[in-house]
Design a protein around this motif. Sequence first.
Motif, PDB file in Angstrom:
ATOM      1  N   ILE A 118       1.064  -1.439   0.069  1.00 46.69           N
ATOM      2  CA  ILE A 118       0.148   0.106  -0.121  1.00 46.69           C
ATOM      3  C   ILE A 118       0.712   1.211  -0.118  1.00 46.69           C
ATOM      4  CG2 ILE A 118      -2.042  -0.933   1.028  1.00 46.69           C
ATOM      5  CD1 ILE A 118      -1.135   0.175   3.714  1.00 46.69           C
ATOM      6  N   LEU A 119       2.264   1.194  -0.290  1.00 48.18           N
ATOM      7  CA  LEU A 119       3.121   2.181  -0.426  1.00 48.18           C
ATOM      8  C   LEU A 119       2.730   3.058  -1.634  1.00 48.18           C
ATOM      9  CD1 LEU A 119       5.470   3.683   0.774  1.00 48.18           C
ATOM     10  CD2 LEU A 119       7.018   2.120  -0.248  1.00 48.18           C
ATOM     11  N   VAL A 120       2.632   4.321  -1.442  1.00 50.73           N
ATOM     12  CA  VAL A 120       2.359   5.360  -2.508  1.00 50.73           C
ATOM     13  C   VAL A 120       3.797   6.010  -2.834  1.00 50.73           C
ATOM     14  CG1 VAL A 120       1.035   7.299  -3.537  1.00 50.73           C
ATOM     15  CG2 VAL A 120      -0.008   5.522  -1.898  1.00 50.73           C
ATOM     16  N   THR A 121       4.455   6.591  -1.925  1.00 54.94           N
ATOM     17  CA  THR A 121       5.561   7.402  -1.977  1.00 54.94           C
ATOM     18  C   THR A 121       6.507   7.008  -0.805  1.00 54.94           C
ATOM     19  OG1 THR A 121       4.371   9.128  -3.017  1.00 54.94           O
ATOM     20  CG2 THR A 121       6.521   9.632  -2.353  1.00 54.94           C
ATOM     21  N   ASN A 122       7.858   6.639  -1.527  1.00 53.38           N
ATOM     22  CA  ASN A 122       8.670   6.682  -0.579  1.00 53.38           C
ATOM     23  C   ASN A 122      10.010   7.691  -0.776  1.00 53.38           C
ATOM     24  OD1 ASN A 122       9.782   5.728  -2.922  1.00 53.38           O
ATOM     25  ND2 ASN A 122      10.847   3.770  -1.840  1.00 53.38           N
ATOM     26  N   LYS A 123      10.604   7.893   0.166  1.00 52.63           N
ATOM     27  CA  LYS A 123      11.948   9.001   0.170  1.00 52.63           C
ATOM     28  C   LYS A 123      13.142   8.286   0.672  1.00 52.63           C
ATOM     29  CE  LYS A 123      12.950  13.573   1.697  1.00 52.63           C
ATOM     30  NZ  LYS A 123      12.531  14.635   2.768  1.00 52.63           N
ATOM     31  N   LYS A 124      14.120   8.480  -0.235  1.00 56.97           N
ATOM     32  CA  LYS A 124      15.484   8.217   0.209  1.00 56.97           C
ATOM     33  C   LYS A 124      16.124   9.045   0.940  1.00 56.97           C
ATOM     34  CE  LYS A 124      16.825   4.994  -3.632  1.00 56.97           C
ATOM     35  NZ  LYS A 124      17.750   4.449  -4.479  1.00 56.97           N
ATOM     36  N   PRO A 125      17.061   8.467   2.308  1.00 51.13           N
ATOM     37  CA  PRO A 125      17.455   9.698   3.084  1.00 51.13           C
ATOM     38  C   PRO A 125      18.736  10.248   2.414  1.00 51.13           C
ATOM     39  CG  PRO A 125      18.147   7.178   3.767  1.00 51.13           C
ATOM     40  CD  PRO A 125      16.938   7.397   2.590  1.00 51.13           C
ATOM     41  N   VAL A 126      19.124  11.435   2.781  1.00 47.34           N
ATOM     42  CA  VAL A 126      20.313  12.113   2.183  1.00 47.34           C
ATOM     43  C   VAL A 126      21.594  11.543   2.897  1.00 47.34           C
ATOM     44  CG1 VAL A 126      21.725  14.143   1.988  1.00 47.34           C
ATOM     45  CG2 VAL A 126      19.301  14.260   1.617  1.00 47.34           C
TER      46      VAL A 126
END
Length: 210
Positions: A118-126
């Motif tokens: 159900i993941l729509v958007t993920n974000k990678k850490p800097v």
Amino acid sequence: MAQQTQGGAATGLQNSGQQAVAALLKQVVLDPTALVESTGKPLPANGNWSIGKNVPAACPQTTDGCFLILYRVPDQKVSCEWVVRLTGDGSSGIILDQNEDASRYLLRRLPTSQAAEILVTNKKPVYPPIAAAAHVSGQVIIKILVSPEGTVEKAFVVSGPEMLRTSSIDAAKGYIFKPLMAGTKAVPFETNVAFDFSSVGSAKGVTSRP
């Protein structure tokens, strides 16, 4: 003979009800951040579990056991309720519905594999430059509390190198999920997000799950 049959049916029903409670407890956890209005503290874990006597309206026409499960805390006006249908051999179940108190004081515990669905958007850490320069690498695991709308409300470090934690928390807070449904209600849940940092020479990278 009739009495023996009724007694056996009652025992079978009780055992199935206990299975339903066990299946539910695999999927929910008390929310430590949700405070009971009358006490200003989280809901305690010493409440009473019980099974409703009647088949809930949310239960489908099926041979699988389906139960109303209640969790009540003495001296507190809190009554958490779920409708759970047993599946397979009865060791697991599906939550078909839950009331407002259940949504307010307990969280669904979602495995990362289900959260990924159900993941729509993920974000990678800097990758922090100071960590990359020091060749700090490893995995950071973040526990996230997700609102009924699918946004991350809180994020906590479970484990991982100190220099990589702040960046990982910031990234985890950027995750967005489809609402998790229990019947027609969107409900809050918790899950873990893992960030893998690797640094070899001047090359660096980050992968994330889910």
